[in-house]
Scaffold this motif. Structure first.
Motif, mmCIF file in Angstrom:
data_model
loop_
_atom_site.group_PDB
_atom_site.id
_atom_site.type_symbol
_atom_site.label_atom_id
_atom_site.label_comp_id
_atom_site.label_asym_id
_atom_site.label_seq_id
_atom_site.Cartn_x
_atom_site.Cartn_y
_atom_site.Cartn_z
ATOM 1 N N ARG A 16 -28.962 -87.529 -39.224
ATOM 2 C CA ARG A 16 -29.992 -86.945 -38.690
ATOM 3 C C ARG A 16 -29.932 -85.638 -38.163
ATOM 4 O O ARG A 16 -30.795 -84.829 -38.365
ATOM 5 C CB ARG A 16 -30.678 -87.704 -37.262
ATOM 6 N N ALA A 17 -28.635 -85.376 -37.500
ATOM 7 C CA ALA A 17 -28.669 -83.865 -37.227
ATOM 8 C C ALA A 17 -28.619 -83.059 -38.662
ATOM 9 O O ALA A 17 -29.221 -81.776 -38.336
ATOM 10 C CB ALA A 17 -27.379 -83.821 -36.560
ATOM 11 N N ARG A 19 -30.306 -83.493 -41.318
ATOM 12 C CA ARG A 19 -31.715 -83.241 -41.585
ATOM 13 C C ARG A 19 -32.647 -82.387 -40.749
ATOM 14 O O ARG A 19 -33.163 -81.636 -41.400
ATOM 15 C CB ARG A 19 -32.383 -84.808 -41.742
ATOM 16 N N LEU A 20 -32.140 -82.309 -39.631
ATOM 17 C CA LEU A 20 -32.905 -81.529 -38.680
ATOM 18 C C LEU A 20 -32.446 -80.216 -38.861
ATOM 19 O O LEU A 20 -33.396 -79.220 -39.024
ATOM 20 C CB LEU A 20 -32.346 -81.756 -37.058
ATOM 21 N N ARG A 21 -31.312 -79.885 -39.231
ATOM 22 C CA ARG A 21 -30.868 -78.378 -39.638
ATOM 23 C C ARG A 21 -31.464 -78.227 -41.073
ATOM 24 O O ARG A 21 -31.969 -76.977 -41.212
ATOM 25 C CB ARG A 21 -29.455 -78.247 -39.714
ATOM 26 N N HIS A 23 -34.384 -79.076 -42.365
ATOM 27 C CA HIS A 23 -35.783 -79.054 -41.856
ATOM 28 C C HIS A 23 -35.849 -77.338 -40.999
ATOM 29 O O HIS A 23 -36.688 -76.657 -41.393
ATOM 30 C CB HIS A 23 -36.346 -79.848 -41.006
ATOM 31 N N ALA A 24 -35.111 -77.113 -40.251
ATOM 32 C CA ALA A 24 -35.118 -75.917 -39.522
ATOM 33 C C ALA A 24 -34.939 -74.646 -40.679
ATOM 34 O O ALA A 24 -35.658 -73.784 -40.416
ATOM 35 C CB ALA A 24 -33.819 -76.119 -38.495
ATOM 36 N N THR A 80 -39.556 -73.633 -33.132
ATOM 37 C CA THR A 80 -39.483 -74.933 -33.331
ATOM 38 C C THR A 80 -38.098 -75.124 -34.309
ATOM 39 O O THR A 80 -37.404 -76.144 -33.932
ATOM 40 C CB THR A 80 -40.796 -75.368 -34.197
ATOM 41 N N TRP A 84 -34.946 -77.395 -33.087
ATOM 42 C CA TRP A 84 -34.351 -78.263 -33.995
ATOM 43 C C TRP A 84 -32.759 -78.172 -34.190
ATOM 44 O O TRP A 84 -32.062 -79.100 -33.915
ATOM 45 C CB TRP A 84 -34.723 -78.386 -35.462
ATOM 46 N N ASP A 85 -32.313 -77.068 -34.471
ATOM 47 C CA ASP A 85 -30.956 -76.502 -34.287
ATOM 48 C C ASP A 85 -30.289 -77.086 -33.164
ATOM 49 O O ASP A 85 -29.191 -77.658 -33.018
ATOM 50 C CB ASP A 85 -30.711 -75.175 -34.667
ATOM 51 N N GLU A 87 -31.207 -79.423 -31.014
ATOM 52 C CA GLU A 87 -31.414 -80.962 -30.991
ATOM 53 C C GLU A 87 -30.127 -81.639 -32.032
ATOM 54 O O GLU A 87 -29.392 -82.236 -31.715
ATOM 55 C CB GLU A 87 -32.571 -81.591 -31.537
ATOM 56 N N ALA A 88 -29.937 -81.087 -33.171
ATOM 57 C CA ALA A 88 -29.030 -81.180 -33.823
ATOM 58 C C ALA A 88 -27.707 -81.055 -33.600
ATOM 59 O O ALA A 88 -26.530 -81.845 -33.551
ATOM 60 C CB ALA A 88 -28.873 -80.438 -35.294
#
Length: 103
Positions: A16-17, A19-21, A23-24, A80, A84-85, A87-88
């Motif tokens: 998930r981390a 995927r967040l990166r 998307h970022a 944003t 996300w970064d 959060e990852a």
């Protein structure tokens, strides 16, 4: 714990981390193109001798307003992406800690 979901394994958290990166990165790329979308048109419209008069002034002012709005949206996307970064990074840290607890 904070970023991981209940029952999420360290491997799932790391995935998930990532995927967040991803998307970022996409958000930052979109922000770059979004912020400059009207630059060429505005520079041409406001160049000396291209057009003049009240209509030209209204249209050019409207383009400036739209560019300002797009710049604001681009800034929001970048903010944003940074969130996300972070959060990852937190997910990765929690995944490492959970992996050590499971050993």
């Amino acid at each position: 714990m904070g970023a991981t979901r209940p029952g999420e394994t360290p491997e799932q958290a790391r995935a998930r981390a990532q995927r967040l990166r991803d998307h970022a990165d996409k958000a930052r790329n979109l922000a770059g193109s979004l912020g400059s979308t009207l630059d060429t048109g505005l520079s041409k419209a406001s160049a000396d001798g291209v057009w003049s008069g009240p209509y030209a002034e209204r249209v050019t002012a409207a383009l400036r307003d739209r560019r300002s709005s797009l710049d604001g949206m681009a800034h929001g996307l970048r903010a944003t992406a940074q969130h996300w970064d972070r959060e990852a990074d937190l997910l990765d840290q929690e995944a490492v800690a959970a992996g050590k607890e499971g050993e």
